[in-house]
Design a protein around this motif. Sequence first.
Motif, mmCIF file in Angstrom:
data_model
loop_
_atom_site.group_PDB
_atom_site.id
_atom_site.type_symbol
_atom_site.label_atom_id
_atom_site.label_comp_id
_atom_site.label_asym_id
_atom_site.label_seq_id
_atom_site.Cartn_x
_atom_site.Cartn_y
_atom_site.Cartn_z
ATOM 1 N N ASP A 217 0.848 -1.187 0.000
ATOM 2 C CA ASP A 217 0.000 0.000 0.000
ATOM 3 C C ASP A 217 0.885 1.239 0.000
ATOM 4 O O ASP A 217 1.807 1.359 0.817
ATOM 5 N N SER A 218 0.618 2.167 -0.909
ATOM 6 C CA SER A 218 1.493 3.338 -1.034
ATOM 7 C C SER A 218 1.339 4.316 0.127
ATOM 8 O O SER A 218 2.281 5.027 0.467
ATOM 9 N N LEU A 219 0.177 4.362 0.762
ATOM 10 C CA LEU A 219 -0.035 5.310 1.848
ATOM 11 C C LEU A 219 0.528 4.811 3.174
ATOM 12 O O LEU A 219 1.314 5.505 3.831
ATOM 13 N N MET A 220 0.182 3.602 3.576
ATOM 14 C CA MET A 220 0.577 3.091 4.887
ATOM 15 C C MET A 220 1.800 2.179 4.841
ATOM 16 O O MET A 220 2.446 1.950 5.849
ATOM 17 N N GLY A 221 2.106 1.604 3.669
ATOM 18 C CA GLY A 221 3.242 0.713 3.574
ATOM 19 C C GLY A 221 2.937 -0.711 3.982
ATOM 20 O O GLY A 221 3.833 -1.532 4.094
ATOM 21 N N TRP A 222 1.653 -1.019 4.204
ATOM 22 C CA TRP A 222 1.271 -2.368 4.580
ATOM 23 C C TRP A 222 1.257 -3.269 3.358
ATOM 24 O O TRP A 222 0.975 -2.835 2.246
ATOM 25 N N THR A 223 1.526 -4.530 3.559
ATOM 26 C CA THR A 223 1.477 -5.497 2.474
ATOM 27 C C THR A 223 0.085 -6.104 2.439
ATOM 28 O O THR A 223 -0.434 -6.550 3.450
ATOM 29 N N GLY A 224 -0.521 -6.116 1.245
ATOM 30 C CA GLY A 224 -1.859 -6.646 1.101
ATOM 31 C C GLY A 224 -1.943 -7.577 -0.086
ATOM 32 O O GLY A 224 -1.014 -7.713 -0.878
#
Length: 101
Positions: free
Chosen positions: A36-43
């Motif tokens: 995710d570009s905003l939070m950096g979480w992997t989805g």
Amino acid sequence: MRARIYRKSKPSTQSGQAGTHTWVLEYGQNRPRHVDSLMGWTGSADTPSQIRLQFPDQDSAVAYATEQGIAFDIEIPAPRIRRPKAYADNFRYDRIQNWTH
């Protein structure tokens, strides 16, 4: 997408065997993960890869996979070698090793 059927292993922080007698059917990764570009979480949009089904024995897990038409690999666990030890063996008079205390 291949599934993996395996038996749960013993946690390294515990000495008991509780929870290691169930078999798990786990789906493989079908789609790539994205960051995710905003939070950096992997989805991922791959929902089956997040599912783990538990079965009481290997035969029921294999029966479920064949009934549903799921290709699978079975991982047989290595047998656990237990070496019983006694605290009194530390103080035996015929010890081979040097006294380290």
